[in-house]
Scaffold this active site. Structure first.
Site, PDB file in Angstrom:
ATOM      1  N   ASP A  30     -16.951  -5.492  -0.146  1.00 15.26           N
ATOM      2  CA  ASP A  30     -16.220  -4.402   0.516  1.00 15.26           C
ATOM      3  C   ASP A  30     -17.251  -3.515   1.205  1.00 15.26           C
ATOM      4  O   ASP A  30     -18.348  -3.310   0.675  1.00 15.26           O
ATOM      5  CB  ASP A  30     -15.424  -3.599  -0.533  1.00 15.26           C
ATOM      6  N   ASN A 206       9.299 -12.011   1.849  1.00 19.51           N
ATOM      7  CA  ASN A 206       9.439 -10.556   1.716  1.00 19.51           C
ATOM      8  C   ASN A 206      10.681 -10.046   2.452  1.00 19.51           C
ATOM      9  O   ASN A 206      11.390  -9.168   1.958  1.00 19.51           O
ATOM     10  CB  ASN A 206       8.179  -9.847   2.235  1.00 19.51           C
ATOM     11  N   CYS A 258       4.177  -3.165   1.203  1.00 15.65           N
ATOM     12  CA  CYS A 258       4.476  -4.519   1.695  1.00 15.65           C
ATOM     13  C   CYS A 258       5.808  -4.635   2.443  1.00 15.65           C
ATOM     14  O   CYS A 258       5.824  -4.975   3.625  1.00 15.65           O
ATOM     15  CB  CYS A 258       4.466  -5.497   0.527  1.00 15.65           C
ATOM     16  N   ARG A 325       2.449   4.696  -1.199  1.00 16.91           N
ATOM     17  CA  ARG A 325       2.607   4.304   0.203  1.00 16.91           C
ATOM     18  C   ARG A 325       4.061   3.952   0.505  1.00 16.91           C
ATOM     19  O   ARG A 325       4.687   3.201  -0.244  1.00 16.91           O
ATOM     20  CB  ARG A 325       1.691   3.107   0.525  1.00 16.91           C
TER      21      ARG A 325
HETATM   22  C1  UGA Z   1       6.410  -7.186  -2.963  1.00 16.03           C
HETATM   23  C2  UGA Z   1       6.883  -8.594  -3.363  1.00 16.03           C
HETATM   24  O1  UGA Z   1       7.798  -8.499  -4.449  1.00 16.03           O
HETATM   25  C3  UGA Z   1       5.710  -9.484  -3.760  1.00 16.03           C
HETATM   26  O2  UGA Z   1       6.152 -10.805  -4.030  1.00 16.03           O
HETATM   27  C4  UGA Z   1       4.697  -9.511  -2.601  1.00 16.03           C
HETATM   28  O3  UGA Z   1       3.551 -10.257  -2.940  1.00 16.03           O
HETATM   29  C5  UGA Z   1       4.275  -8.106  -2.264  1.00 16.03           C
HETATM   30  O4  UGA Z   1       5.441  -7.319  -1.921  1.00 16.03           O
HETATM   31  C6  UGA Z   1       3.323  -8.187  -1.105  1.00 16.03           C
HETATM   32  O5  UGA Z   1       3.747  -8.582  -0.014  1.00 16.03           O
HETATM   33  O6  UGA Z   1       2.113  -7.982  -1.300  1.00 16.03           O
HETATM   34  P1  UGA Z   1       5.705  -4.959  -4.300  1.00 16.03           P
HETATM   35  O7  UGA Z   1       5.583  -4.285  -2.977  1.00 16.03           O
HETATM   36  O8  UGA Z   1       4.608  -4.761  -5.294  1.00 16.03           O
HETATM   37  O9  UGA Z   1       5.827  -6.569  -4.104  1.00 16.03           O
HETATM   38  O10 UGA Z   1       7.019  -4.428  -4.962  1.00 16.03           O
HETATM   39  P2  UGA Z   1       8.430  -4.974  -5.423  1.00 16.03           P
HETATM   40  O11 UGA Z   1       8.471  -5.035  -6.898  1.00 16.03           O
HETATM   41  O12 UGA Z   1       8.827  -6.184  -4.714  1.00 16.03           O
HETATM   42  O13 UGA Z   1       9.352  -3.748  -4.942  1.00 16.03           O
HETATM   43  C7  UGA Z   1       9.408  -3.350  -3.573  1.00 16.03           C
HETATM   44  C8  UGA Z   1      10.361  -2.207  -3.389  1.00 16.03           C
HETATM   45  O14 UGA Z   1      11.707  -2.640  -3.555  1.00 16.03           O
HETATM   46  C9  UGA Z   1      10.169  -1.055  -4.387  1.00 16.03           C
HETATM   47  O15 UGA Z   1      10.304   0.169  -3.698  1.00 16.03           O
HETATM   48  C10 UGA Z   1      11.312  -1.245  -5.368  1.00 16.03           C
HETATM   49  O16 UGA Z   1      11.695  -0.041  -5.989  1.00 16.03           O
HETATM   50  C11 UGA Z   1      12.389  -1.787  -4.458  1.00 16.03           C
HETATM   51  N1  UGA Z   1      13.406  -2.599  -5.158  1.00 16.03           N
HETATM   52  C12 UGA Z   1      13.061  -3.776  -5.746  1.00 16.03           C
HETATM   53  C13 UGA Z   1      14.733  -2.179  -5.158  1.00 16.03           C
HETATM   54  O17 UGA Z   1      15.075  -1.108  -4.618  1.00 16.03           O
HETATM   55  N2  UGA Z   1      15.676  -2.962  -5.779  1.00 16.03           N
HETATM   56  C14 UGA Z   1      15.355  -4.129  -6.384  1.00 16.03           C
HETATM   57  O18 UGA Z   1      16.280  -4.798  -6.918  1.00 16.03           O
HETATM   58  C15 UGA Z   1      14.025  -4.549  -6.376  1.00 16.03           C
END
Ligand code: UGA
Length: 432
Positions: A30, A206, A258, A325
């Site tokens: 990094d 995604n 993401c 974020r």
């Molecule tokens: C997401 C994907 O789930 C991963 O598979 C992917 O690798 C990652 O993006 C990425 O592209 O790097 P992440 O951003 O860590 O992972 O979070 P998630 O757990 O997927 O949640 C994303 C958002 O959706 C959060 O704000 C969460 O609160 C919301 N969410 C999730 C809902 O509102 N309802 C749900 O049923 C699930």
């Protein structure tokens, strides 16, 4: 195998540490000198359960090293993973500057065959672009592959070590075989496809998950009108194997580093390819609207927002992370302070990160009850499990009239909360 991982953000650090854990000799690179100095001492810059232990173990075993110079460590490596940031530009497109800089540096310093692995989420065609950048300075043999990451913040280590699938996008057998060798210790489904398909798999996955969330949020909004409960509806839907129960949790919309970025980028990719991705546009629109619903509900129940004391529980974009974020909570707070509300807030992990991006006017507390005391309305904005376990009888006593409770994550039992006397509003849980 000797591997370099460039970028020590969530993806890079988790990938580097886990690649060391499965037996490789890894150097994480990094350009941030302070970050590398801290990592060398075992200090992890992010809150990610389990990561610190893996990093410490692998550093102690001599399998995980850190460096600020790609040039110095390049010679020994067989594979170079690029895991730098691809933030969203103003126009919604992915900003590839960091990827391009790393590709340029590789091109200037590479001396023999190597596989360059795009782990950052990049638009379809970036593999080709990276190839062209490297080829400007290096005429020897090399391959660029796409190996998207599907880890979720909060369970990233587990997601890396026990993935649903490993996607390898390679346009040559030599590169594909080397990637299969790297992941050989992980006995999970592996799919080998072209570079372009692998790049698309990441965005499509995604975008599909974001679509599920916006879909259930729309269902929730109809549930509110017709008096149905979205939690029951989602449970009933999720029992159908073809639908599945995951990502059907209604709330204040998706956030994080993401989904918003990748959904916008895919919309842009479609647009520049001359394709109008109508469904995705609606997904984005619904997500923006969902955050504003909280404001509408507060306006309705408090009569006005200006000068009103409102407490927001939760700042992180989801539970088990300190990441703020594109957090819906932060967005809601910004809108409320813009309307003149007096905001108090508590989050078990994300307060420091939130302080860095907020312009003042918000009071941060170390204790949820202190944050709630004297507020007229309480909004639950992040699904931290500890918010479910709070003493709501006590909270009822701490709130001022009209004692509004907006449960933006449907964490609580509406009947119980209404019995306690709250003016309770969930997301899609029937009429008040
Ligand atoms: C997401 C994907 O789930 C991963 O598979 C992917 O690798 C990652 O993006 C990425 O592209 O790097 P992440 O951003 O860590 O992972 O979070 P998630 O757990 O997927 O949640 C994303 C958002 O959706 C959060 O704000 C969460 O609160 C919301 N969410 C999730 C809902 O509102 N309802 C749900 O049923 C699930």
């Amino acid at each position: 195998m000797n591997i370099i991982v460039v970028g020590t953000g969530y993806v890079g650090l988790v990938a580097g540490a886990c690649l060391a854990k499965i037996g490789h000799q890894v150097t994480c690179v990094d350009i941030d000198k302070k970050k590398i100095a801290r990592l060398k001492q075992g200090q992890i810059p992010i809150y990610e359960p389990g990561l610190s232990d893996v990093v410490k173990e692998e550093v102690a075993a001599g399998k995980l090293l850190f460096s600020t110079s790609l040039k110095d460590v390049l010679a020994k490596a067989k594979a170079i993973f690029i895991a730098v940031g691809t933030p969203m530009r103003r126009d919604g497109k992915a900003d590839l500057q960091q990827v391009e800089t790393v590709a340029k540096e590789i091109g200037k310093n590479i001396k023999d065959y190597k596989v360059i692995v795009n782990k950052s989420t990049v638009p379809v065609g970036t593999g080709q672009e990276v190839t062209e950048i490297i080829a400007q300075d290096y005429q020897g043999d090399f391959d660029v592959v796409s190996n998207p990451e599907f880890l979720r913040e909060g369970c990233a280590v587990k997601d890396f070590l026990e993935p649903d699938r490993i996607v390898i996008g390679a346009n040559s057998n030599r590169a594909r075989d080397l990637m299969l060798e790297i992941y050989e210790p992980l006995d999970f489904k592996k799919i080998t496809v072209s570079v372009e398909s692998a790049e698309m798999i990441k965005y499509a996955s995604n975008a599909f998950l974001a679509t599920k969330i916006s879909f259930i949020n729309e269902i929730a909004n109809i549930c509110d009108i017709v008096g149905a409960d979205v939690e029951d509806v989602a449970r009933g839907m999720g029992l159908d194997n073809r639908i599945g129960p995951k990502f059907l949790k209604a709330g204040i919309g998706y956030g994080g580093s993401c989904f918003p970025k990748d959904v916008n980028a895919l919309n842009q990719i479609a647009g520049t390819s001359g394709y109008d991705f109508k469904l995705l546009k609606a997904v984005i629109e619904v997500n923006i609207k969902q955050r504003l619903l909280v404001i509408d509900k507060l306006e309705e129940l408090l009569d006005k927002i200006k000068d009103e004391p409102i407490c927001i529980l939760g700042l992180a974009f989801k539970a088990n992370t300190d990441d703020v974020r594109e957090s819906a909570a932060v967005d809601i707070i910004r809108t409320l302070t813009g309307l003149g509300a007096s905001i108090s807030t508590y989050d078990p992990e994300a307060a420091e990160q939130a302080k860095n991006i907020m312009n003042g006017g918000v009071k941060f507390f170390d204790d949820p009850y202190e944050a709630i005391k004297g507020a007229k309305a309480l909004v639950i904005a992040t699904e931290w499990p500890e918010f479910e376990k709070l003493d709501y009888k006590k909270i009822f006593g701490l709130l001022e009239d009209p004692k509004v409770l907006i449960d933006g994550r449907n964490l609580l039992d509406p009947d119980e909360m209404r019995k306690l006397g709250f003016k309770y509003v969930g997301v899609g849980r029937g009429k008040l």
